[in-house]
Design a protein around this motif. Structure first.
Motif, PDB file in Angstrom:
ATOM      1  N   PRO A 234       0.820  -1.225   0.000  1.00 19.11           N
ATOM      2  CA  PRO A 234       0.000   0.000   0.000  1.00 19.11           C
ATOM      3  C   PRO A 234       0.848   1.267   0.000  1.00 19.11           C
ATOM      4  CG  PRO A 234      -0.835  -1.573   1.599  1.00 19.11           C
ATOM      5  CD  PRO A 234       0.489  -2.106   1.140  1.00 19.11           C
ATOM      6  N   ILE A 235       0.319   2.295  -0.660  1.00 16.61           N
ATOM      7  CA  ILE A 235       0.919   3.624  -0.665  1.00 16.61           C
ATOM      8  C   ILE A 235       0.017   4.533   0.149  1.00 16.61           C
ATOM      9  CG2 ILE A 235       1.644   5.570  -2.100  1.00 16.61           C
ATOM     10  CD1 ILE A 235       1.943   3.591  -4.415  1.00 16.61           C
ATOM     11  N   THR A 236       0.492   5.006   1.270  1.00 21.30           N
ATOM     12  CA  THR A 236      -0.324   5.832   2.143  1.00 21.30           C
ATOM     13  C   THR A 236      -0.540   7.214   1.539  1.00 21.30           C
ATOM     14  OG1 THR A 236       0.519   4.674   4.086  1.00 21.30           O
ATOM     15  CG2 THR A 236      -0.532   6.819   4.454  1.00 21.30           C
ATOM     16  N   VAL A 237      -1.797   7.673   1.556  1.00 20.93           N
ATOM     17  CA  VAL A 237      -2.156   8.993   1.053  1.00 20.93           C
ATOM     18  C   VAL A 237      -2.805   9.764   2.185  1.00 20.93           C
ATOM     19  CG1 VAL A 237      -3.518  10.283  -0.627  1.00 20.93           C
ATOM     20  CG2 VAL A 237      -2.495   8.095  -1.275  1.00 20.93           C
ATOM     21  N   LEU A 238      -2.243  10.906   2.548  1.00 17.65           N
ATOM     22  CA  LEU A 238      -2.770  11.693   3.649  1.00 17.65           C
ATOM     23  C   LEU A 238      -4.002  12.480   3.219  1.00 17.65           C
ATOM     24  CD1 LEU A 238       0.589  13.053   5.137  1.00 17.65           C
ATOM     25  CD2 LEU A 238      -0.723  11.039   5.836  1.00 17.65           C
ATOM     26  N   LYS A 239      -4.870  12.765   4.180  1.00 19.32           N
ATOM     27  CA  LYS A 239      -6.094  13.508   3.904  1.00 19.32           C
ATOM     28  C   LYS A 239      -5.766  14.945   3.530  1.00 19.32           C
ATOM     29  CE  LYS A 239     -10.589  14.677   5.918  1.00 19.32           C
ATOM     30  NZ  LYS A 239     -11.455  14.552   7.100  1.00 19.32           N
ATOM     31  N   MET A 240      -6.360  15.408   2.418  1.00 19.62           N
ATOM     32  CA  MET A 240      -6.122  16.758   1.943  1.00 19.62           C
ATOM     33  C   MET A 240      -7.326  17.159   1.096  1.00 19.62           C
ATOM     34  SD  MET A 240      -2.760  18.141  -0.111  1.00 19.62           S
ATOM     35  CE  MET A 240      -1.711  17.248   1.046  1.00 19.62           C
ATOM     36  N   VAL A 241      -7.986  18.267   1.466  1.00 14.77           N
ATOM     37  CA  VAL A 241      -9.219  18.651   0.784  1.00 14.77           C
ATOM     38  C   VAL A 241      -8.971  19.028  -0.666  1.00 14.77           C
ATOM     39  CG1 VAL A 241     -11.148  20.284   0.772  1.00 14.77           C
ATOM     40  CG2 VAL A 241     -10.275  19.396   2.947  1.00 14.77           C
ATOM     41  N   SER A 242      -7.982  19.874  -0.923  1.00 20.74           N
ATOM     42  CA  SER A 242      -7.683  20.313  -2.285  1.00 20.74           C
ATOM     43  C   SER A 242      -6.191  20.161  -2.559  1.00 20.74           C
ATOM     44  CB  SER A 242      -8.106  21.776  -2.487  1.00 20.74           C
ATOM     45  OG  SER A 242      -9.500  21.917  -2.293  1.00 20.74           O
ATOM     46  N   PRO A 243      -5.751  18.970  -2.912  1.00 20.50           N
ATOM     47  CA  PRO A 243      -4.320  18.753  -3.140  1.00 20.50           C
ATOM     48  C   PRO A 243      -3.829  19.510  -4.368  1.00 20.50           C
ATOM     49  CG  PRO A 243      -5.579  16.876  -3.899  1.00 20.50           C
ATOM     50  CD  PRO A 243      -6.543  17.762  -3.184  1.00 20.50           C
ATOM     51  N   PRO A 244      -2.681  20.181  -4.263  1.00 21.28           N
ATOM     52  CA  PRO A 244      -2.120  20.862  -5.436  1.00 21.28           C
ATOM     53  C   PRO A 244      -1.634  19.852  -6.471  1.00 21.28           C
ATOM     54  CG  PRO A 244      -0.593  20.936  -3.587  1.00 21.28           C
ATOM     55  CD  PRO A 244      -1.873  20.375  -3.059  1.00 21.28           C
ATOM     56  N   ASP A 245      -1.445  20.316  -7.681  1.00 26.98           N
ATOM     57  CA  ASP A 245      -1.040  19.435  -8.772  1.00 26.98           C
ATOM     58  C   ASP A 245       0.262  18.709  -8.474  1.00 26.98           C
ATOM     59  OD1 ASP A 245      -3.273  20.190 -10.120  1.00 26.98           O
ATOM     60  OD2 ASP A 245      -2.261  21.504 -11.553  1.00 26.98           O
ATOM     61  N   ARG A 246       1.200  19.393  -7.841  1.00 28.82           N
ATOM     62  CA  ARG A 246       2.497  18.766  -7.577  1.00 28.82           C
ATOM     63  C   ARG A 246       2.364  17.573  -6.635  1.00 28.82           C
ATOM     64  NH1 ARG A 246       4.130  20.231  -2.607  1.00 28.82           N
ATOM     65  NH2 ARG A 246       3.166  22.085  -1.653  1.00 28.82           N
ATOM     66  N   VAL A 247       1.415  17.633  -5.700  1.00 24.31           N
ATOM     67  CA  VAL A 247       1.198  16.520  -4.779  1.00 24.31           C
ATOM     68  C   VAL A 247       0.556  15.352  -5.518  1.00 24.31           C
ATOM     69  CG1 VAL A 247      -0.012  15.760  -2.701  1.00 24.31           C
ATOM     70  CG2 VAL A 247       1.024  18.029  -2.771  1.00 24.31           C
ATOM     71  N   VAL A 248      -0.434  15.648  -6.369  1.00 16.91           N
ATOM     72  CA  VAL A 248      -1.072  14.602  -7.169  1.00 16.91           C
ATOM     73  C   VAL A 248      -0.039  13.929  -8.067  1.00 16.91           C
ATOM     74  CG1 VAL A 248      -2.786  14.125  -8.967  1.00 16.91           C
ATOM     75  CG2 VAL A 248      -3.324  15.729  -7.119  1.00 16.91           C
TER      76      VAL A 248
END
Length: 289
Positions: A242-256
């Protein structure tokens, strides 16, 4: 990792496996059309009330596939699904533990012609998913059109399948997916923990890439499945480990983009680790389109 070669199987076992695949293909291709004709035809018989009652139910329940499924342990556990899995063969290989205290998005590759692998692993117990991952409830996202056909939609929902929109998997436009999509929001943040939504990321485009000796997946520009994880509870996108993804309401493009790169690399690593055991040569490569 391969079972007994087909030529060494008893003819009765081989016949049962072929019949199990045949019924699946016929169900996939014809059950929706047959049931639609049947329900409409009953309107012109003495049994017209059955159709009226069902159509009333259909109107009231129309949006359910977008919000949830109604998995039936009985249907998912039919013994014919084991024969179906053994025909190809389809096997589920456990590469990591999955905690039932979290929710997951499973990326499924490749699409193939009819998604036999995804169906067998996540819509049935043909490969023993519940035994291998106790406490995890899988839900396979599939084409919305399949849930518009009477009776067939109930069968699909009993297998744990739910409607998937193009917005949830695509795409070149990162803004297409909305965090308000009820289906994924329900399973990933409103239905407790231990839920897993399986998405065949490559879609129809990948189904056409079925060339012998060539291994390719369509996902380089498909980032919606990554972005959809952020607005809901902190869960994971699962590929092998699994790849953990932290909670974020509006992730910026660089994070995606960062998590998308991690995902693609995880798929490549998984391919390299298992390709020889699955019958490919050491020199085989996976191309991401």
């Amino acid at each position: 990792m391969s079972p007994v070669p087909v030529s060494m199987k008893p003819w009765t076992q081989e016949l049962i496996e072929k019949l199990s695949v045949l019924q699946w293909v016929l169900t996939f291709l014809g059950m929706g059309i047959f049931c639609s004709i049947l329900v409409i035809s009953l309107l012109f018989t003495r049994l017209w009330t059955l159709s009226v009652l069902y159509f009333t139910w259909l109107v009231l329940d129309w949006d359910s596939p977008e919000n949830w499924s109604r998995p039936s342990k009985w249907i998912r556990g039919w013994s014919l699904w084991k024969h179906f899995s053994n025909y190809y063969p389809i096997k589920l290989v456990k590469t990591a533990e999955l905690s039932p205290e979290r929710n997951y998005v499973f990326g499924c590759h490749p699409h193939g012609i009819m998604c036999a692998g995804a169906f067998s692993n996540f819509s049935t117990e043909g490969t023993g998913f519940s035994t291998m991952f106790p406490g995890i409830r899988p839900h396979l996202a599939t084409l919305a059109g399949m849930f518009k056909m009477p009776i067939y939609r109930e069968y699909m929902m009993c297998a744990g399948e739910r409607q998937q929109t193009r917005k949830q998997t695509n795409t070149h436009s990162r803004g297409m997916w909305s965090g308000e999509q009820p289906s994924l929001k329900y399973h990933l943040s409103q239905n407790g923990s231990g839920n897993a939504v399986a998405i065949v990321i490559g879609g129809a485009a990948e189904s056409l890439n079925c060339s012998p000796g060539h291994n390719s997946l369509v996902m380089r520009n498909r980032k919606g499945f990554v972005k959809l994880r952020f607005p809901v509870t902190d869960g994971v996108v699962a590929v092998g480990k699994p790849i953990t993804v932290l909670k974020m309401v509006s992730p910026p493009d660089r994070v995606v983009d960062h998590y998308h790169r991690l995902y693609m690399q995880a798929v490549l690593d998984l391919f390299d680790r298992h390709k020889v055991a699955c019958g490919l040569s050491e020199e085989s490569q996976l191309e991401i389109l």
